[in-house]
Design an enzyme around this catalytic site. Structure first.
Site, PDB file in Angstrom:
ATOM      1  N   TYR A   1      39.680  38.763   3.121  1.00 50.06           N
ATOM      2  CA  TYR A   1      39.460  39.972   2.319  1.00 50.06           C
ATOM      3  C   TYR A   1      38.593  40.981   3.074  1.00 50.06           C
ATOM      4  CZ  TYR A   1      38.009  42.718  -1.794  1.00 50.06           C
ATOM      5  OH  TYR A   1      37.747  43.729  -2.694  1.00 50.06           O
TER       6      TYR A   1
ATOM      7  N   LYS B   1      39.798  44.701   4.253  1.00 50.70           N
ATOM      8  CA  LYS B   1      39.141  45.890   3.720  1.00 50.70           C
ATOM      9  C   LYS B   1      38.449  46.710   4.807  1.00 50.70           C
ATOM     10  CE  LYS B   1      40.205  45.664  -0.664  1.00 50.70           C
ATOM     11  NZ  LYS B   1      41.195  46.642  -1.195  1.00 50.70           N
TER      12      LYS B   1
END
Length: 303
Positions: free
Chosen positions: A155, A159
């Site tokens: 993640y 991001k």
């Protein structure tokens, strides 16, 4: 903010933050294409937006591949004649520490967050350039992508990549009058409700209907979904003309501009640096004030 006559696509907008973004854009007058993998959620979101007198259409698809991205753009053009705004919000989590994360965990998160942002933005940019009237790409990032976060290799990497793409595309699309910005939101969602330091305050707020306490809204920048949506509407509007290539944080009572990476300290050695020379001068030179990393742990007053 007046978005009448404009069309927005919001990925992952069947619920949560994505639904909040879609509702806010519709409230400002934009026609909205809702997207989710859950057909019932898409139907409910479209009906909700349409009940307010705003045009909406739905696309049930898992974003990531080029075909899904093109379906979103084609639906916007077919139903509403154009595409002006893209919000890339779709996301999933597969949290595990490095030594337990599987290839499937990594690939699934990178596909939905990073690859889908790329494929959807590419399809949208092609259409916006063809229209010749500019546009807005709003890419949803996360504090994890700015600072790293325990158990979120996939993640955080995705991001961080989203912000890097925003900076790159801001340069590439400037001549077409297409702005590109990354949004770093923090809100009380199903995910943040599980954070031990936040959970009691969020539960109490939901039970009583009272706002979240100031220490959360201001110090932690954590509020409701509605606290985040104003930034999305601003970035979709004419008021944000010239705002591009930025990473902007929003949550609770807090609005912030994130700094971009830059050289913090520099030293020079004639003829270059040997390993011994670096070791000799590191702690008293370039490395004297190392950077912090990770999202700081929240602490309620008196905790």
């Amino acid at each position: 903010m007046d978005l009448h006559g404009r069309t927005a696509v919001v990925t992952g907008s069947g619920r949560g933050l994505g639904l909040g973004y879609a509702r806010a854009l519709a409230a400002a007058g934009a026609s909205v294409v809702v997207n989710d993998i859950d057909a019932d959620a898409v139907d409910a979101a479209v009906a909700d937006i349409a009940s307010a007198g705003v045009r909406a259409a739905g696309v049930v698809a898992a974003v990531g591949d080029s075909e899904a991205a093109q379906r979103l753009v084609d639906t916007a053009v077919r139903e509403f004649g154009r595409l002006d705004v893209l919000v890339t919000n779709a996301g999933i989590l597969r949290d595990r520490v490095l030594w337990k994360m599987t290839d499937e965990d990594f690939d699934a998160v990178v596909r939905v967050h990073l690859r889908a942002t790329f494929t959807c933005a590419r399809a949208a940019a092609i259409r916006m350039r063809e229209q010749g009237t500019g546009g807005r790409l709003v890419l949803i990032s996360s504090p994890a992508g700015q600072r790293g976060n325990f158990g979120q290799t996939n993640y955080a990497a995705a991001k961080a990549g989203v912000v890097a793409m925003a900076r790159t595309w801001a340069m590439e699309l400037a001549k077409a009058d297409i702005t590109v910005n990354a949004v770093v939101p923090v809100a009380a969602t199903e995910m943040t409700k599980t954070i031990p330091a936040f959970a009691p305050a969020i539960a109490e707020s939901e039970r009583t209907g009272e706002p979240l306490p100031d220490w959360l809204r201001k110090h932690e920048g954590l509020g409701t979904v509605d606290d985040v949506t104003g930034l999305i509407t601003f970035l979709a509007s004419d008021a944000s003309q010239g705002v591009t290539g930025q990473a902007i944080g929003i949550g609770g009572d807090r609005l912030a501009l994130w700094a971009h990476p830059k050289e913090k300290a520099v030293a020079f050695a004639d003829g270059g640096w040997s390993a011994d020379a670096i070791a000799e001068r590191w702690h008293g030179g370039v490395g004297a004030e190392p950077e912090t990393y990770g999202i700081p742990a929240p602490h309620a007053p008196g905790a």
